[in-house]
Design a protein around this motif. Sequence first.
Motif, PDB file in Angstrom:
ATOM      1  N   LEU A 142       0.632  -1.210  -0.201  1.00  0.00           N
ATOM      2  CA  LEU A 142      -0.058   0.063   0.002  1.00  0.00           C
ATOM      3  C   LEU A 142       0.926   1.086   0.093  1.00  0.00           C
ATOM      4  CD1 LEU A 142      -2.837  -1.138   2.499  1.00  0.00           C
ATOM      5  CD2 LEU A 142      -2.954  -1.023  -0.081  1.00  0.00           C
ATOM      6  N   ASP A 143       1.942   1.093   0.161  1.00  0.00           N
ATOM      7  CA  ASP A 143       2.898   2.272   0.451  1.00  0.00           C
ATOM      8  C   ASP A 143       3.589   2.648  -0.802  1.00  0.00           C
ATOM      9  OD1 ASP A 143       2.248   2.706   3.213  1.00  0.00           O
ATOM     10  OD2 ASP A 143       3.992   1.611   4.000  1.00  0.00           O
ATOM     11  N   PRO A 144       4.144   3.907  -0.996  1.00  0.00           N
ATOM     12  CA  PRO A 144       4.957   4.095  -2.390  1.00  0.00           C
ATOM     13  C   PRO A 144       6.187   3.257  -2.527  1.00  0.00           C
ATOM     14  CG  PRO A 144       4.389   5.841  -1.226  1.00  0.00           C
ATOM     15  CD  PRO A 144       4.012   4.747  -0.082  1.00  0.00           C
ATOM     16  N   ILE A 145       6.476   2.961  -3.877  1.00  0.00           N
ATOM     17  CA  ILE A 145       7.661   2.409  -3.959  1.00  0.00           C
ATOM     18  C   ILE A 145       8.987   3.271  -3.956  1.00  0.00           C
ATOM     19  CG2 ILE A 145       9.064   1.556  -6.035  1.00  0.00           C
ATOM     20  CD1 ILE A 145       6.323   0.444  -7.360  1.00  0.00           C
ATOM     21  N   ASP A 146       9.931   2.679  -3.589  1.00  0.00           N
ATOM     22  CA  ASP A 146      11.046   3.516  -3.166  1.00  0.00           C
ATOM     23  C   ASP A 146      12.028   3.271  -4.208  1.00  0.00           C
ATOM     24  OD1 ASP A 146      12.790   5.230  -1.064  1.00  0.00           O
ATOM     25  OD2 ASP A 146      14.116   3.222  -1.431  1.00  0.00           O
ATOM     26  N   MET A 147      12.539   4.495  -4.843  1.00  0.00           N
ATOM     27  CA  MET A 147      13.474   4.239  -5.977  1.00  0.00           C
ATOM     28  C   MET A 147      14.803   3.808  -5.745  1.00  0.00           C
ATOM     29  SD  MET A 147      12.018   4.624  -8.943  1.00  0.00           S
ATOM     30  CE  MET A 147      10.364   4.190  -8.503  1.00  0.00           C
ATOM     31  N   ALA A 148      15.362   4.132  -4.613  1.00  0.00           N
ATOM     32  CA  ALA A 148      16.583   3.616  -4.259  1.00  0.00           C
ATOM     33  C   ALA A 148      16.575   2.087  -4.092  1.00  0.00           C
ATOM     34  CB  ALA A 148      17.076   4.471  -2.873  1.00  0.00           C
ATOM     35  N   THR A 149      15.613   1.596  -3.508  1.00  0.00           N
ATOM     36  CA  THR A 149      15.367   0.233  -3.196  1.00  0.00           C
ATOM     37  C   THR A 149      15.063  -0.545  -4.299  1.00  0.00           C
ATOM     38  OG1 THR A 149      14.032   0.653  -1.181  1.00  0.00           O
ATOM     39  CG2 THR A 149      13.630  -1.485  -1.978  1.00  0.00           C
ATOM     40  N   CYS A 150      14.459   0.033  -5.420  1.00  0.00           N
ATOM     41  CA  CYS A 150      14.419  -0.519  -6.744  1.00  0.00           C
ATOM     42  C   CYS A 150      15.470  -0.495  -7.510  1.00  0.00           C
ATOM     43  CB  CYS A 150      13.299   0.464  -7.762  1.00  0.00           C
ATOM     44  SG  CYS A 150      11.686   0.293  -7.234  1.00  0.00           S
ATOM     45  N   LYS A 151      16.337   0.636  -7.414  1.00  0.00           N
ATOM     46  CA  LYS A 151      17.822   0.412  -8.046  1.00  0.00           C
ATOM     47  C   LYS A 151      18.694  -0.598  -7.371  1.00  0.00           C
ATOM     48  CE  LYS A 151      21.905   3.175  -8.472  1.00  0.00           C
ATOM     49  NZ  LYS A 151      22.540   4.695  -8.508  1.00  0.00           N
ATOM     50  N   ALA A 152      18.711  -0.786  -6.216  1.00  0.00           N
ATOM     51  CA  ALA A 152      19.465  -1.973  -5.482  1.00  0.00           C
ATOM     52  C   ALA A 152      18.999  -3.226  -5.860  1.00  0.00           C
ATOM     53  CB  ALA A 152      19.349  -1.832  -3.958  1.00  0.00           C
ATOM     54  N   TYR A 153      17.900  -3.422  -5.942  1.00  0.00           N
ATOM     55  CA  TYR A 153      17.103  -4.713  -6.623  1.00  0.00           C
ATOM     56  C   TYR A 153      17.403  -5.020  -7.903  1.00  0.00           C
ATOM     57  CZ  TYR A 153      13.515  -7.755  -8.634  1.00  0.00           C
ATOM     58  OH  TYR A 153      12.687  -8.747  -9.189  1.00  0.00           O
ATOM     59  N   LEU A 154      17.563  -4.152  -8.928  1.00  0.00           N
ATOM     60  CA  LEU A 154      17.764  -4.180 -10.198  1.00  0.00           C
ATOM     61  C   LEU A 154      19.272  -4.524 -10.321  1.00  0.00           C
ATOM     62  CD1 LEU A 154      17.204  -3.943 -13.030  1.00  0.00           C
ATOM     63  CD2 LEU A 154      17.583  -1.490 -12.973  1.00  0.00           C
ATOM     64  N   ILE A 155      20.043  -3.890  -9.573  1.00  0.00           N
ATOM     65  CA  ILE A 155      21.561  -4.148  -9.726  1.00  0.00           C
ATOM     66  C   ILE A 155      21.865  -5.445  -9.298  1.00  0.00           C
ATOM     67  CG2 ILE A 155      23.848  -3.803  -8.475  1.00  0.00           C
ATOM     68  CD1 ILE A 155      22.814  -1.018  -8.226  1.00  0.00           C
ATOM     69  N   GLU A 156      21.357  -6.073  -8.265  1.00  0.00           N
ATOM     70  CA  GLU A 156      21.440  -7.519  -7.775  1.00  0.00           C
ATOM     71  C   GLU A 156      20.716  -8.289  -8.599  1.00  0.00           C
ATOM     72  OE1 GLU A 156      23.279  -8.322  -5.163  1.00  0.00           O
ATOM     73  OE2 GLU A 156      23.901  -6.264  -5.023  1.00  0.00           O
ATOM     74  N   SER A 157      19.561  -8.208  -9.101  1.00  0.00           N
ATOM     75  CA  SER A 157      18.936  -8.929 -10.144  1.00  0.00           C
ATOM     76  C   SER A 157      20.008  -9.141 -11.315  1.00  0.00           C
ATOM     77  CB  SER A 157      17.553  -8.411 -10.625  1.00  0.00           C
ATOM     78  OG  SER A 157      16.958  -9.133 -11.372  1.00  0.00           O
ATOM     79  N   LEU A 158      20.411  -8.270 -12.016  1.00  0.00           N
ATOM     80  CA  LEU A 158      21.401  -8.367 -12.996  1.00  0.00           C
ATOM     81  C   LEU A 158      22.630  -9.049 -12.867  1.00  0.00           C
ATOM     82  CD1 LEU A 158      20.920  -4.499 -14.433  1.00  0.00           C
ATOM     83  CD2 LEU A 158      20.086  -6.690 -15.435  1.00  0.00           C
ATOM     84  N   LYS A 159      23.330  -9.030 -11.470  1.00  0.00           N
ATOM     85  CA  LYS A 159      24.383  -9.652 -11.326  1.00  0.00           C
ATOM     86  C   LYS A 159      23.835 -11.363 -11.211  1.00  0.00           C
ATOM     87  CE  LYS A 159      26.474  -6.619  -7.805  1.00  0.00           C
ATOM     88  NZ  LYS A 159      26.463  -6.443  -6.228  1.00  0.00           N
ATOM     89  N   LEU A 160      22.842 -11.372 -10.715  1.00  0.00           N
ATOM     90  CA  LEU A 160      22.291 -12.873 -10.421  1.00  0.00           C
ATOM     91  C   LEU A 160      22.121 -13.476 -12.203  1.00  0.00           C
ATOM     92  CD1 LEU A 160      21.690 -15.226  -8.579  1.00  0.00           C
ATOM     93  CD2 LEU A 160      19.190 -14.180  -8.857  1.00  0.00           C
ATOM     94  N   ARG A 161      21.914 -12.635 -13.014  1.00  0.00           N
ATOM     95  CA  ARG A 161      21.751 -13.125 -14.470  1.00  0.00           C
ATOM     96  C   ARG A 161      22.709 -13.055 -15.294  1.00  0.00           C
ATOM     97  NH1 ARG A 161      16.284 -14.094 -16.066  1.00  0.00           N
ATOM     98  NH2 ARG A 161      14.484 -13.742 -14.221  1.00  0.00           N
ATOM     99  N   LYS A 162      23.694 -12.807 -14.705  1.00  0.00           N
ATOM    100  CA  LYS A 162      25.150 -12.659 -15.636  1.00  0.00           C
ATOM    101  C   LYS A 162      25.670 -14.036 -15.902  1.00  0.00           C
ATOM    102  CE  LYS A 162      26.595  -7.993 -15.341  1.00  0.00           C
ATOM    103  NZ  LYS A 162      27.485  -7.220 -15.070  1.00  0.00           N
TER     104      LYS A 162
END
Length: 162
Positions: A142-162
């Motif tokens: 219900l709360d707004p999405i946090d862009m810094a949290t999204c950025k950290a998630y994206l970075i970790e997600s890309l690392k996992l998919r390399k």
Amino acid sequence: MLRLSGGMFLHGLQLDLDWPDLVAIEGACKGLNKTEIILQIGVRAFREIGDGVDELVKKLGEYEGIIHRVLLDKSMGKGIGMNAEFLLPFARAIRKSFPELAIGFAGGLSATSMNLLEPVLQEFPDCDQDAQGGMRPSGSYLDPIDMATCKAYLIESLKLRK
């Protein structure tokens, strides 16, 4: 009646509904030939089929030609950690029965919980992934999405998919 807007800018639509009415989906999506329809299979949808793999395949057969992607999501934005052991048999059956259907996984994914996705990526390196609750510091959908949290998630997600 389900009505959609967005016209040529609507590229995808995720249906977070428990086994939505086929006629409504078909009617709403007429003329949206480039729009991908994603069907979320959530807790209640799993419950309706008795958490059965064969039952899921049978039910998805009703949506063949209408949906383009399936999201296996027992968390439903509540940050409950994904259980790959539970979801993988469903994904295997979907891939076998509907090879053209893209498969996504969700459940408590965040920058600090990407390990939940590792067993899935071993078998389904081309899978989609979805994060919702983990994109909010509070964990509440219900709360707004946090862009810094999204950025950290994206970075970790890309690392996992390399």
